[in-house]
Write a protein that holds these residues in place. Structure first.
Motif, short mmCIF file in Angstrom:
data_model
loop_
_atom_site.label_atom_id
_atom_site.label_comp_id
_atom_site.label_asym_id
_atom_site.label_seq_id
_atom_site.Cartn_x
_atom_site.Cartn_y
_atom_site.Cartn_z
N PRO A 58 23.50 33.77 13.81
CA PRO A 58 22.65 34.73 13.13
C PRO A 58 21.34 34.92 13.87
CG PRO A 58 22.89 32.70 11.83
CD PRO A 58 23.73 32.55 13.04
N ASP A 59 20.73 36.06 13.65
CA ASP A 59 19.58 36.47 14.46
C ASP A 59 18.46 35.43 14.48
OD1 ASP A 59 21.04 38.74 14.87
OD2 ASP A 59 19.77 40.05 13.67
N ARG A 60 17.89 35.13 13.34
CA ARG A 60 16.71 34.24 13.30
C ARG A 60 17.08 32.82 13.73
NH1 ARG A 60 14.37 34.74 7.86
NH2 ARG A 60 14.45 36.90 8.50
N GLU A 61 18.16 32.29 13.19
CA GLU A 61 18.57 30.92 13.51
C GLU A 61 18.95 30.81 14.99
OE1 GLU A 61 21.86 27.74 11.78
OE2 GLU A 61 21.58 29.65 10.79
N GLY A 62 19.62 31.83 15.51
CA GLY A 62 20.04 31.81 16.91
C GLY A 62 18.90 31.84 17.90
N LEU A 63 17.82 32.55 17.54
CA LEU A 63 16.68 32.66 18.45
C LEU A 63 15.98 31.32 18.64
CD1 LEU A 63 15.15 36.08 17.32
CD2 LEU A 63 16.31 35.57 19.50
N THR A 64 16.08 30.43 17.67
CA THR A 64 15.40 29.13 17.76
C THR A 64 16.36 27.95 17.93
OG1 THR A 64 15.39 28.92 15.35
CG2 THR A 64 13.45 29.94 16.38
#
Length: 191
Positions: A58-64
């Motif tokens: 997922p977008d937010r989780e994947g970015l971090t």
């Protein structure tokens, strides 16, 4: 001109990745396989001839996420079906040849990726077909705009995915690469 290799990755959580494989070997086993497959694939495909960008979900989780190497740029996949997400990734990358692959192709090598970029020197688009009627790689020149019809009316996760995609880009110069298998089921894993 920069060459960009986009690898589509998902946070490897049980029940969120490789669910068809998970039905065969269990969701924890499928997530474990995907986590290790992704790490191996990224290590194997690093090359000074191209920049790897991780398209994360997922977008937010994947970015971090700490799962993947911190030095690689990341871009959120965003919403929509597979075609929406792939189209967004191809369109948002820097001008120049862009290839996009999934992280579930154990047989892909730097040689396959280099051949794809060479093919884009002669063609507008390139595809790596899979035995199930889909494809493991899509590449575009990205010198001009991509066709607006790209990925429209594609029956994803069926034996028609490649044929439907080709039908969505009439008149484009296209080259096909070697056929490779992606892993969706335990039969694919065994093959």
């Amino acid at each position: 001109m920069q060459r960009t290799l986009v690898i589509m990755v998902k946070e490897p959580r049980p029940g969120r990745v490789k669910t068809r494989l998970g039905r065969d070997i269990g969701m924890v086993g499928a997530a474990w396989w995907f986590r290790h497959q992704t790490r191996s694939l990224i290590r194997r495909l690093r090359d000074p001839r191209w920049q790897i960008v991780l398209a994360v979900s997922p977008d937010r989780e994947g970015l971090t996420s700490r799962i993947w190497p911190a030095d690689l740029p990341r871009a959120p996949q965003g919403r929509g079906d597979l075609g929406d997400r792939m189209g967004r990734m191809l369109r948002e990358m820097p001008t120049g040849p862009v290839c996009l692959i999934g992280a579930d192709i154990p047989g892909v090598t730097r040689g396959h990726i280099a051949r794809a970029f060479r093919a884009l020197g002669r063609n507008q688009m390139v595809f790596g077909p899979a035995p199930d009627g889909g494809y493991w790689l899509v590449g575009a020149q990205r010198i001009g705009a991509l066709p607006h019809s790209l990925f429209q009316n594609v029956r994803w996760s069926t034996e028609h995915a490649l044929a439907d995609t080709l039908a969505s880009i009439p008149g484009c110069r296209v080259e096909m690469l070697d056929q490779l298998r992606d892993v969706d089921t335990v039969a694919d894993l065994q093959a």
